[in-house]
Structure formats: C-alpha cells, structure tokens
Design a protein around this motif. Structure first.
Motif, PDB file in Angstrom:
ATOM      1  N   LEU A   1       0.846  -1.194   0.000  1.00  0.00           N
ATOM      2  CA  LEU A   1       0.000   0.000   0.000  1.00  0.00           C
ATOM      3  C   LEU A   1       0.883   1.246   0.000  1.00  0.00           C
ATOM      4  CD1 LEU A   1       0.311   0.939   3.123  1.00  0.00           C
ATOM      5  CD2 LEU A   1      -1.677  -0.490   3.514  1.00  0.00           C
ATOM      6  N   GLU A   2       0.231   2.388  -0.130  1.00  0.00           N
ATOM      7  CA  GLU A   2       0.943   3.651  -0.062  1.00  0.00           C
ATOM      8  C   GLU A   2       0.844   4.194   1.356  1.00  0.00           C
ATOM      9  OE1 GLU A   2       2.834   5.368  -2.231  1.00  0.00           O
ATOM     10  OE2 GLU A   2       2.684   3.654  -3.584  1.00  0.00           O
ATOM     11  N   ALA A   3       1.939   4.086   2.106  1.00  0.00           N
ATOM     12  CA  ALA A   3       2.001   4.700   3.426  1.00  0.00           C
ATOM     13  C   ALA A   3       2.175   6.207   3.225  1.00  0.00           C
ATOM     14  CB  ALA A   3       3.180   4.111   4.198  1.00  0.00           C
ATOM     15  N   PRO A   4       1.982   7.002   4.272  1.00  0.00           N
ATOM     16  CA  PRO A   4       2.155   8.446   4.087  1.00  0.00           C
ATOM     17  C   PRO A   4       3.474   8.788   3.386  1.00  0.00           C
ATOM     18  CG  PRO A   4       1.256   8.021   6.258  1.00  0.00           C
ATOM     19  CD  PRO A   4       1.521   6.677   5.630  1.00  0.00           C
ATOM     20  N   ARG A   5       4.526   8.052   3.714  1.00  0.00           N
ATOM     21  CA  ARG A   5       5.847   8.367   3.152  1.00  0.00           C
ATOM     22  C   ARG A   5       6.168   7.620   1.882  1.00  0.00           C
ATOM     23  NH1 ARG A   5       8.624   6.140   7.679  1.00  0.00           N
ATOM     24  NH2 ARG A   5       6.542   5.423   8.145  1.00  0.00           N
ATOM     25  N   GLY A   6       5.283   6.728   1.441  1.00  0.00           N
ATOM     26  CA  GLY A   6       5.540   6.059   0.172  1.00  0.00           C
ATOM     27  C   GLY A   6       5.202   4.587   0.206  1.00  0.00           C
ATOM     28  N   THR A   7       5.539   3.921  -0.893  1.00  0.00           N
ATOM     29  CA  THR A   7       5.154   2.530  -1.092  1.00  0.00           C
ATOM     30  C   THR A   7       5.754   1.629  -0.010  1.00  0.00           C
ATOM     31  OG1 THR A   7       5.368   3.114  -3.403  1.00  0.00           O
ATOM     32  CG2 THR A   7       4.899   0.811  -2.907  1.00  0.00           C
ATOM     33  N   LEU A   8       4.920   0.772   0.538  1.00  0.00           N
ATOM     34  CA  LEU A   8       5.334  -0.138   1.608  1.00  0.00           C
ATOM     35  C   LEU A   8       5.059  -1.569   1.157  1.00  0.00           C
ATOM     36  CD1 LEU A   8       6.061  -0.809   4.592  1.00  0.00           C
ATOM     37  CD2 LEU A   8       3.678  -0.344   5.165  1.00  0.00           C
ATOM     38  N   PHE A   9       6.125  -2.406   1.150  1.00  0.00           N
ATOM     39  CA  PHE A   9       6.008  -3.801   0.712  1.00  0.00           C
ATOM     40  C   PHE A   9       6.086  -4.739   1.916  1.00  0.00           C
ATOM     41  CE2 PHE A   9       7.437  -3.391  -3.904  1.00  0.00           C
ATOM     42  CZ  PHE A   9       7.752  -2.042  -3.883  1.00  0.00           C
ATOM     43  N   HIS A  10       5.156  -5.664   2.027  1.00  0.00           N
ATOM     44  CA  HIS A  10       5.247  -6.758   3.004  1.00  0.00           C
ATOM     45  C   HIS A  10       5.089  -8.073   2.236  1.00  0.00           C
ATOM     46  CE1 HIS A  10       4.280  -4.990   7.229  1.00  0.00           C
ATOM     47  NE2 HIS A  10       4.853  -4.062   6.498  1.00  0.00           N
ATOM     48  N   HIS A  11       5.942  -9.022   2.512  1.00  0.00           N
ATOM     49  CA  HIS A  11       5.910 -10.304   1.798  1.00  0.00           C
ATOM     50  C   HIS A  11       6.152 -11.433   2.809  1.00  0.00           C
ATOM     51  CE1 HIS A  11       8.153 -13.061  -1.348  1.00  0.00           C
ATOM     52  NE2 HIS A  11       6.988 -13.559  -0.997  1.00  0.00           N
ATOM     53  N   TYR A  12       5.238 -12.413   2.874  1.00  0.00           N
ATOM     54  CA  TYR A  12       5.380 -13.498   3.845  1.00  0.00           C
ATOM     55  C   TYR A  12       5.177 -14.862   3.196  1.00  0.00           C
ATOM     56  CZ  TYR A  12       4.419  -9.654   7.092  1.00  0.00           C
ATOM     57  OH  TYR A  12       4.443  -8.464   7.767  1.00  0.00           O
ATOM     58  N   GLU A  13       5.874 -15.864   3.740  1.00  0.00           N
ATOM     59  CA  GLU A  13       5.559 -17.261   3.448  1.00  0.00           C
ATOM     60  C   GLU A  13       5.124 -17.917   4.750  1.00  0.00           C
ATOM     61  OE1 GLU A  13       8.855 -17.614  -0.118  1.00  0.00           O
ATOM     62  OE2 GLU A  13       9.001 -19.009   1.582  1.00  0.00           O
ATOM     63  N   VAL A  14       4.118 -18.800   4.651  1.00  0.00           N
ATOM     64  CA  VAL A  14       3.527 -19.412   5.838  1.00  0.00           C
ATOM     65  C   VAL A  14       3.450 -20.921   5.603  1.00  0.00           C
ATOM     66  CG1 VAL A  14       1.451 -19.511   7.285  1.00  0.00           C
ATOM     67  CG2 VAL A  14       2.165 -17.331   6.286  1.00  0.00           C
ATOM     68  N   ASN A  15       3.861 -21.722   6.608  1.00  0.00           N
ATOM     69  CA  ASN A  15       3.844 -23.174   6.415  1.00  0.00           C
ATOM     70  C   ASN A  15       2.492 -23.787   6.794  1.00  0.00           C
ATOM     71  OD1 ASN A  15       3.762 -23.441   9.189  1.00  0.00           O
ATOM     72  ND2 ASN A  15       5.931 -23.979   9.407  1.00  0.00           N
ATOM     73  N   LYS A  16       2.405 -25.118   6.699  1.00  0.00           N
ATOM     74  CA  LYS A  16       1.121 -25.791   6.947  1.00  0.00           C
ATOM     75  C   LYS A  16       0.656 -25.637   8.384  1.00  0.00           C
ATOM     76  CE  LYS A  16       0.776 -29.270   3.354  1.00  0.00           C
ATOM     77  NZ  LYS A  16       2.154 -29.216   2.737  1.00  0.00           N
ATOM     78  N   ASP A  17       1.608 -25.419   9.297  1.00  0.00           N
ATOM     79  CA  ASP A  17       1.247 -25.226  10.706  1.00  0.00           C
ATOM     80  C   ASP A  17       0.910 -23.772  11.017  1.00  0.00           C
ATOM     81  OD1 ASP A  17       1.698 -27.919  11.234  1.00  0.00           O
ATOM     82  OD2 ASP A  17       3.857 -27.566  11.490  1.00  0.00           O
ATOM     83  N   ASP A  18       0.704 -22.991   9.967  1.00  0.00           N
ATOM     84  CA  ASP A  18       0.341 -21.573  10.121  1.00  0.00           C
ATOM     85  C   ASP A  18       1.464 -20.696  10.667  1.00  0.00           C
ATOM     86  OD1 ASP A  18      -2.114 -22.178   9.129  1.00  0.00           O
ATOM     87  OD2 ASP A  18      -3.193 -22.047  11.034  1.00  0.00           O
ATOM     88  N   GLN A  19       2.697 -21.202  10.620  1.00  0.00           N
ATOM     89  CA  GLN A  19       3.806 -20.386  11.095  1.00  0.00           C
ATOM     90  C   GLN A  19       4.431 -19.605   9.945  1.00  0.00           C
ATOM     91  OE1 GLN A  19       5.776 -23.903  12.642  1.00  0.00           O
ATOM     92  NE2 GLN A  19       6.147 -22.778  14.552  1.00  0.00           N
ATOM     93  N   ILE A  20       4.813 -18.392  10.221  1.00  0.00           N
ATOM     94  CA  ILE A  20       5.542 -17.602   9.228  1.00  0.00           C
ATOM     95  C   ILE A  20       6.938 -18.205   9.055  1.00  0.00           C
ATOM     96  CG2 ILE A  20       6.572 -15.335   8.777  1.00  0.00           C
ATOM     97  CD1 ILE A  20       4.195 -14.163  10.423  1.00  0.00           C
TER      98      ILE A  20
END
Ligand code: SF4
Lengths: 183, 493
Positions: free
Chosen positions: B384-403
């Motif tokens: 999204l566009e935070a006040p100061r600019g583009t913000l990237f979040h990227h996650y992988e999650v396993n079968k046990d719901d852990q990041i």
C-alpha cells in the motif's frame, strides 16, 4: 516555584510512546505551561544543559549507543520513568533475544528474497559509522535504576498526562487493572 | 586539509540516522552519506510466529504510522487466507480499512506539515533554533491559531483510527480476510458531524487553508522552493487500475524523469520480478532498485511527490482541481522539485479529507459482513501507499500456520538513494568552499531530508527540531571542531 524540567528520549522503541504523548492533543498547550523541556526530540537541546526533574524513556537498549544515552539520562534526571513495554521489558525488539545477531543480519542482508541474488559480494553493514548491536535487547531497569513504570504499548495518552500531572503536584496516582495487562 | 563532518543523530524512523560529509583539501564535498544506524532483525524473529499475529506485531516497528504496517501485513494475510488481493474483501471490510488508512494519511500529513515543516516556512530556515519548532509557532501570536489547527487535524485523524482500529496507536482492527468491527451510527455521526472543529467538513476546509498557506509561501519564495535540491529521478507508486491516485490498493507503476512508463501497472504479487535491493556496508538500510535498470540507474523516489507523478488524476473534486494547477506548473511532466513534496502532500491531505467524508456517508460501513475466507495459500504480498511512500510486506507461511519468511521494504528504504542524493546536493550547494559550518547549513541538510520523510524528522522532531551534531575531523580522524545545534561551540585542539 520553578517549573519542573522534563527530558525525553527514544532508545530501541518505535516512537509510538512519543506519539501517544502527542495524543494528549490540546493539552499539549497546557503542558508547555506546566513544565519546561530540556533534552528532548521536541526541541533543539542535544546535550543536557541542566539537571532535570523527570526523564521519560521510550524503548529498551539494543545498541551500545542506547546504553550510553540511558546512562546519561540517569546521571542528569532525578526521576526516571520507563514508558511503555519496550522500556519496561524490551518489547517487540526483544523477540530477537532467542536468536544470534548473526542469524538476524544474515536474513536481512544475505538470504532475503530481494537481496539473495543481488549480493554476490556478501556485503554486510559494518562501517565504523554504524553503532554496534548488543547480543540481546535489554530492558532499561537492567541497565540503570528506574523509578517508575508506565505500562502499555503505548501507554495511552491520558495515562501519560495523569502521571505527569501527579508527579508535578506530588500526588499518588492510580493504575487501573486494565492498563497493567499487556496490550 | 581534508575533513569529515558528521551530523549525528539525524534521527530515527524505522531507524536512527546520521550524516557524514567528507571535505577535500579545497573544502569541496568529496563524499556524503546518510547512514541509518539501527537494526531490528524483524525478518528473522517473526519466523515461527502464527501468521495472524503479523498485523499486530509488525506495526511496532514504527509508531509514527503504525496503521500502514498493520494494513500492509493484513493485506498479505488476506492472500494467505484466500481472500484475494485488495478487492476480495467484503465492501464493509474494504471500506473500514480504507477509512482507517485515509485517517492515518490525514493525521500523518497534518502532523508533518504543521509540526515539522511550518516552523521552517513560518519562522524561516535560518530562524533561531531555540524557537524554530512548533512550540515557537504556538507561542508566536500570529500563528497560534494555526498551531491549534494542526493539533486538532492530527486529533481528528487519530479519532478515525481509534474508531476503526480500536485504539489510536497499535490497534487491532484489521484481521486476515477483513476487519473485526464495523462503524456504529453513533461513531459515524461523531466523526461526520462532530462538534466544531472535529467534523469532516471542517477538516476539508482546514486542508484547503493549509494548501493556500503553502501556495502563498511559494509565491513569495519561488526561487528558493524551486532550486532547493532539485534533481531528476524515477518515481514509483501504486495507482488504481484506471490510473487514479489510490493509497490503499492498485497496481505498481513507475515513470522516469520525463514521464515515460518504466513499470507498466504490474501486479504487485510479482514484485520480485521487478524490484531488488543492494546492501552497502555503511548503512543498515538497503537500497532498492528496479532490476531491469540495474543498481546504478534503477533507483526511484516514493511518497507524495512520486504519487502525483505516477497518477493520472485524483478521484475527488477539490483535490483534482488543485492537482490540475499543480501539474500545469511542470507542463504535465513529472515534478522533480524536492520542496514541491510539501505541495503534493497538502493536495493529498485535502484528498484524504474528501475521501473520509465520502466514506463516512457510505452505509456499507454499518453492515455486518466483515470477513472473507477462501483457499489457503502458502505465500502473500501486501502493498500500500504509506504516508511516506510505497510499503512492501511479503510473507511465506507453512502448513502449521507459522511464518517461515518475511521480507519488508518500507517507505523510507525506498527513498534511501533519493535522500542520499538530496544530502549530497545540499551539502555541495551550501558547504562547498566554506571554511566554517554554520547552523543554517546543518538545518538545510535537515530540510532536504525532511521533505522526503516525515518520519526521519518527526521522530525526534515530533514537536520541533531534531538534535544535530556536526563534527569536523582532519584526515587523521582527529576532532578539530565540533558544533551542536543549540549553538554551543567547542574547539578541542
Ligand atoms: S512500547 Fe509499544 S508504542 Fe512504545 S516504543 Fe515500544 S512498541 Fe512502540
């Protein structure tokens, strides 16, 4: 009577506690009538120019530099308050305490998906300009004596306001149960 | 004799910063750097945590615009729980989040303009640092009303956040696949038609007045504003699919200094195809670039200036009108004037106020369908566009719901190279050939940084000035002169 002097700093915090202080909104204008600010982000005073009555600390210690700043605050403030979970117990940054610093650095600079194919030289931040990471994140009271604790993440604005007013007038203040549990 | 000047701390954001400037034998700037001197290790220590914790954990990286991290993480988790990207939520889910986000944009921009920038504009870049802060503004009877206005605009934005996220700082409103509350009619009435001045119409009016204030300043100081740290660059941001300005959702677009599209409205789920980061030994903050253009030429600016360069139009009437006047100034071409960022930011503030009012009038906010779930996915990107600019979040999650993997590129990081360029620019313009470093020179460096990143400044700057220390070293690294921003001056050799 002279106005009490207040100093504030952010160590390994997210600045949310300072923002919560700003959330006293209009009362900020009364606050400047009640107290004088010394070393603080809110003014230009970089080094203590006189002994302060109250020091507000946000954040724990994750760098050698944080320790120096905290010791300096202890030396120059009569009362030190740990404001928020990070100062009181390390907070979110202390989640790295079960890991080695190297693991954290490797993830950020060698293994992350946007760096792993672009850092063939395995460059790591290690310049002399950069402060050194401590092996773990320390809460403030493990480094210096702390007089009071204001709980919350961040402590809500009213609580910061009431604590300051109580201290200035020498009153005791109530901490209701719901602000003591972690949020 | 060659010298090194250190400005420390510039302040913190997602990190503390300091500036070092090297002067050669002829007092010419030979090297300047903005060092980000803090490291948290979030990418590693979040591993093993359940994915639904991410939106409440990550925001604690930055208490200045926590909503941005809260929502970017939630958007990534929407993908993980199979709710799709952005437009997959229920109307109530999406609009509550938008309201939260535009409230955040409004309060953050107001804070930046009134608390940080107005002292420079109203009192002057070279005003006495003792009064060049918002308290100085508040205590100056000409500007008192304005300071109160700034405080109340911030308060209004924070109230919106409180009613959408549960609390003003580090709320819990967004959850994977949606939101955990709607807006009651009482809350709506309070925000829409609250007691003067805390209502939507007043905020639009005040945003217009702030814009008028800046434009008036600009007309009086045109040369200064135009010439201060001008340099061409690429610009990157999200835009809505139809090219409109959008802070919450859309596609990734980048343009070059001439306005040619160099990233053509791509799906940000595939950001790894387009963006990479360089590590440099002298900063904890990485240097992102467009892979196709490479490390040298692929860097870009983000934030208000970039957004108004990439967007084709603004989808609200008053802000669109201002946008047209603003664009005419550069003949429709990208705007590369550093200090015009403030202008762009105030147009966005007006837009945010208009959107807030429209959203509050939307009956979808009172509906009960809050969460969507679908096919569980192993990986998700939230942008999204935070006040100061583009913000990237990227996650992988396993079968046990852990990041198992987390990668963040925060707004400030995206602006790393531009901020370094700005520092170099100003250092050369103000310090080249000078024998003495003065306080206004240091402030000029801050002014340049401040234009990019409210956070870098508002951190220590929440109410005024960031503390600065400049040290001069000779080429044997011996301290020969030191100066602090409260005008104390010590000679040590
Ligand atoms: S206690 Fe919470 S709000 Fe305060 S610095 Fe730490 S994370 Fe931020």
């Amino acid at each position: 009577m002279n106005k009490p002097i207040v100093a504030t700093t952010s160590l390994a915090g997210c600045f949310g506690c300072h923002m919560s202080l700003l959330d006293i909104d209009e009362r900020i204008l009364h606050l400047i009538d009640l107290v004088d600010f010394n070393k603080s982000p809110i003014n230009d005073i970089k080094k203590f120019t006189k002994t302060c009555d109250i020091g507000l600390i946000e954040g724990g210690c994750c760098l050698d530099e944080n320790v120096h700043v905290l010791q300096d605050f202890r030396k120059n403030c009569k009362i030190l308050i740990s404001v928020g979970e990070c100062a009181i117990m390390g907070g979110l940054p202390a989640m790295r305490n079960g890991l080695s610093v190297k693991e954290c650095l490797d993830e950020a600079y060698l293994n992350g998906p946007t760096v792993k194919n672009h850092n063939q030289g395995k460059v790591m931040p290690n310049d002399e300009e950069l402060p050194v990471l401590l092996n773990k994140v320390y809460p403030c009271h493990e480094v210096v004596k702390i007089d009071y604790y204001l709980p919350g993440c961040p402590p809500r604005a009213d609580l910061i306001w009431e604590a300051l007013v109580a201290l200035i007038h020498g009153n005791e203040m109530d901490l209701p149960y719901e602000v003591i549990k972690f949020d | 004799m060659s010298q090194k000047i250190t400005i420390s701390p510039v302040t913190r954001v997602e990190g503390h910063g300091k500036v070092s400037i090297h002067l050669d034998d002829n007092n010419q700037v030979s090297q300047s750097r903005l060092h980000i001197v803090e490291f948290r290790g979030f990418e590693r220590f979040v591993q093993g945590r359940p994915y639904w914790e991410a939106p409440v954990l990550v925001q604690r990286l930055c208490g200045i615009c926590p909503v941005s991290h809260h929502l970017a993480a939630a958007k990534a988790m929407d993908v993980i729980v199979g709710a799709g990207t952005g437009d997959g939520l229920t109307p109530t889910g999406e609009k509550m989040r938008r309201l939260m986000h535009y409230g955040q944009m409004f309060q953050s921009h107001a804070l930046h303009f009134f608390h940080l920038v107005s002292p420079d504009l109203l009192l002057g870049i070279d005003a006495d640092p003792a009064i060049r802060n918002v308290i100085g503004v508040a205590q100056n009877e000409n500007f008192q009303a304005l300071a109160v206005q700034g405080v109340m605009m911030r308060k209004y934005g924070q109230e919106i956040i409180k009613h959408t996220a549960g609390k003003k700082i580090h709320g819990t409103g967004a959850i994977p696949g949606g939101i955990n509350k709607n807006l009651s009619t009482e809350e709506r009435d309070l925000l829409l038609n609250g007691e003067d001045p805390l209502n939507a119409a007043k905020m639009i009016k005040w945003a217009e007045e702030a814009l008028a204030l800046f434009k008036d300043y600009y007309h009086k100081h045109r040369d200064f504003v135009d010439n201060f740290s001008y340099f061409p660059s690429n610009h990157l941001s999200l835009v809505r699919k139809d090219g409109a300005l959008d802070f919450y959702h859309g596609v990734l677009r980048a343009v070059d200094a001439e306005g040619n599209k160099i990233l053509k409205d791509v799906d940000y789920q595939h950001y790894l195809n387009y963006i990479a980061e360089e590590v440099r030994s002298w900063s904890y903050m990485k240097f992102p670039f467009l892979t196709e253009l490479g490390k040298e030429n692929g860097w870009y600016r983000v934030g208000p200036l970039a957004r108004l360069n990439t967007a084709d139009f603004i989808p609200s009437p008053k802000a669109q009108q201002e946008f047209e006047a603003y664009k005419a100034h550069t003949n429709g071409k990208p705007n590369n004037y550093c200090l015009h960022t403030h202008w762009a930011r105030l147009i966005e503030t007006l837009h945010a106020a208009e959107v807030i009012k429209d959203l509050l009038e939307d009956p979808d906010l009172q509906k009960d369908d809050l969460v969507v779930k679908g096919k569980r996915m192993p990986e998700g990107v939230g942008l999204l566009e935070a006040p100061r600019g583009t913000l990237f979040h990227h996650y992988e999650v396993n079968k046990d719901d852990q990041i198992t993997m987390a990668n963040l590129i925060v707004s400030t990081t995206n602006n790393n190279q531009p901020m370094n360029n700005a520092v170099e620019n100003v250092a050369k313009a103000w310090m080249n050939g000078q024998n003495e470093i003065t306080e206004p020179m240091m402030n000029a460096v801050e002014v340049a940084i401040r234009a990019y990143d409210p956070c870098l400044s508002c951190a220590t700057h929440a109410l005024g000035k960031m503390p600065l220390e400049i040290s001069l070293y000779n080429n044997h690294n011996e301290l020969i002169d030191q100066m602090q921003s409260d005008y104390t001056h010590t000679k040590s050799s």
